[in-house]
Write a protein that holds these residues in place. Structure first.
Motif, short mmCIF file in Angstrom:
data_model
loop_
_atom_site.label_atom_id
_atom_site.label_comp_id
_atom_site.label_asym_id
_atom_site.label_seq_id
_atom_site.Cartn_x
_atom_site.Cartn_y
_atom_site.Cartn_z
N GLU A 112 0.61 -1.05 0.04
CA GLU A 112 0.09 -0.12 0.24
C GLU A 112 1.03 1.15 -0.03
O GLU A 112 0.37 2.33 -0.29
CB GLU A 112 -0.92 -0.18 1.27
CG GLU A 112 -1.86 -1.17 1.15
CD GLU A 112 -2.91 -1.27 2.25
OE1 GLU A 112 -3.42 0.03 2.70
OE2 GLU A 112 -3.06 -2.15 3.09
N VAL A 113 2.14 0.99 0.09
CA VAL A 113 3.01 2.19 0.20
C VAL A 113 4.07 1.87 -0.53
O VAL A 113 4.51 0.88 -0.86
CB VAL A 113 3.41 2.56 1.65
CG1 VAL A 113 2.31 3.11 2.42
CG2 VAL A 113 4.01 1.33 2.34
N THR A 114 4.91 3.24 -0.81
CA THR A 114 6.29 2.74 -1.74
C THR A 114 7.48 2.39 -0.44
O THR A 114 7.32 2.97 0.29
CB THR A 114 6.61 4.19 -2.25
OG1 THR A 114 5.55 4.49 -3.23
CG2 THR A 114 7.98 3.87 -3.19
N GLY A 115 8.18 1.27 -1.13
CA GLY A 115 9.25 1.16 0.07
C GLY A 115 10.22 -0.09 -0.92
O GLY A 115 9.94 -0.42 -1.70
N ARG A 116 11.24 -0.29 0.05
CA ARG A 116 12.07 -1.32 -0.45
C ARG A 116 11.96 -2.87 0.39
O ARG A 116 11.68 -2.53 1.39
CB ARG A 116 13.40 -0.84 -0.14
CG ARG A 116 14.68 -1.76 -0.64
CD ARG A 116 16.09 -1.30 -0.47
NE ARG A 116 15.95 0.04 -1.07
CZ ARG A 116 16.37 0.35 -2.44
NH1 ARG A 116 16.65 -0.86 -3.04
NH2 ARG A 116 16.75 1.63 -2.84
N ILE A 117 11.72 -3.68 -0.33
CA ILE A 117 11.45 -5.05 0.08
C ILE A 117 12.50 -5.39 1.10
O ILE A 117 13.80 -5.55 0.49
CB ILE A 117 11.41 -6.17 -0.93
CG1 ILE A 117 10.10 -5.75 -1.78
CG2 ILE A 117 11.08 -7.42 -0.12
CD1 ILE A 117 9.79 -6.71 -2.84
N VAL A 118 12.38 -5.75 2.12
CA VAL A 118 13.43 -6.26 3.07
C VAL A 118 13.50 -7.82 3.18
O VAL A 118 14.70 -8.44 3.15
CB VAL A 118 13.16 -5.59 4.63
CG1 VAL A 118 14.43 -6.32 5.64
CG2 VAL A 118 13.25 -4.34 4.53
#
Length: 378
Positions: A112-118
């Protein structure tokens, strides 16, 4: 009674003379080696006589009382066999269509948000439950915001507890002063001062509680924002494909082949149907509930009995077809004799369907329309 005209001998001779005069002269055949044959002259005479008789006018035949039918009456036309079109066989009345197996519940999981997959906790083929964590994004800032909101909420709770204690301590002296004032042992000024202190503390307690409510709302929002950095399964199913890896940047976009491609594809293998494309010329013969025999290209020897579940309300202008969705009737076992879907049936498999109960499905509607009276306005 007057005798017939041709019965008078004199008239007969006169008519014969006339007939001879009407005869067409023909050259005599050259004499052969033995000379002319005496009988040929008599034969020519009979032919000329017959020709003259045939050339008699119609009035003379009527006068003679005879009218031989020289031309035969036209015969009645013989009846001809008219080919009768036979009713088409059952195969011609059926409709054959092709399509694919589709999953009724299929989801491309996206954050649902922009981010980097951990981290990604699943791989293709894994079965997951609803609510199970699929992937987690880097949420360092969101965690800090959530921690700050929790601290503010805790501080507001402390402020409320302090205001409650102060108010309780102020109400006890006020009660003693009011009792002493009734016995004339305390002045009215002392009672008024104690009362104002209690009112001030009560207002402070109300403000502290409102601040606590606001802090709790902020903490809830921060927790919700933090939860959006985790990706959970919306329903029970199987991971059909993994679209990203740890370290990839993902956004809540669409299937654009870029950052919005999603993290994984989740399908429910227990909720399958078959979508077939039916030509527009035959869609009017298909009704809800009509039977259809379905054969998968992967398992041609395992026919499936399905029913028309719905007709999608949109046609393809390019192909001239309408999509019809087929589903398994409730309680119908699969080909192996076990309830549920046939083993090995997967979304995307090619299928062919033959609608075999078209007339049966359409008959009730036709009968109802025929039995409905038509009211005409006089």
């Amino acid at each position: 009674m007057t005798a017939p005209l041709l019965a008078d001998p004199s008239r007969h001779d006169d008519m014969a003379a006339r007939l001879r005069s009407l005869a067409i002269p023909r050259p005599a055949p050259p004499p052969g080696p033995a000379g002319p044959v005496p009988g040929d002259r008599r034969a020519h005479r009979r032919v000329a006589l017959l020709a003259g008789v045939l050339l008699l006018p119609p009035g003379l035949w009527a006068l003679a009382g005879r009218g031989p039918a020289l031309l035969p009456e036209p015969a009645a036309p013989e009846p001809r066999a008219v080919p009768v079109p036979l009713s088409p066989p059952a195969e011609a009345a059926s409709i054959v269509a092709s399509g694919v197996v589709v999953a009724l519940r299929r989801a491309v999981l996206r954050p649902e948000v922009t981010g980097r997959i951990v981290a990604i906790a699943v791989k293709a083929g894994d079965r997951v439950a609803a609510g199970q964590r699929i992937a987690r994004l880097d949420a360092t800032l969101a965690e800090a915001d959530a921690a700050l909101a929790r601290s503010r909420a805790a501080a507001a709770e402390t402020t409320v507890r302090i205001a409650e204690i102060e108010l309780r301590d102020a109400r006890q002296p006020l009660a003693r002063l009011q009792a002493l004032a009734r016995r004339q042992f305390a002045s009215d000024a002392d009672v008024t001062a104690a009362s104002l202190k209690v009112e001030r503390l009560e207002a402070a307690l109300v403000a502290a509680r409102q601040a606590l409510d606001a802090a709790r709302i902020e903490a809830g929002r921060a927790e919700a924002a933090l939860a959006r950095y985790g990706l959970d399964a919306p329903f029970d199913g199987v991971i059909a494909a993994r679209l990203a890896a740890p370290g990839d940047m993902v956004t809540p976009g669409g299937e654009d082949g870029g950052a919005g491609r999603g993290v994984a594809v989740l399908v429910d293998p227990e909720a399958l149907a078959v979508d077939v494309d039916v030509a527009e010329t035959g869609i009017g013969r298909i009704a809800l509930g009509a039977g259809a025999g379905v054969t998968l290209d992967a398992f041609p020897d395992r026919p499936l009995a399905m029913r028309v579940a719905t007709v999608l309300p949109e046609a393809s202008h390019e192909k001239g077809t309408v999509t019809v969705r087929l589903a398994f009737p409730p309680g119908v076992p699969g080909p192996a004799g076990t309830p549920g879907l046939p083993a090995g049936m997967l979304p995307g498999m090619a299928a062919k369907a033959r609608f075999t109960a078209i007339a049966t499905a359409m008959a009730p509607a036709v009968a109802t329309a025929a039995a409905t009276p038509i009211h005409r306005k006089e």
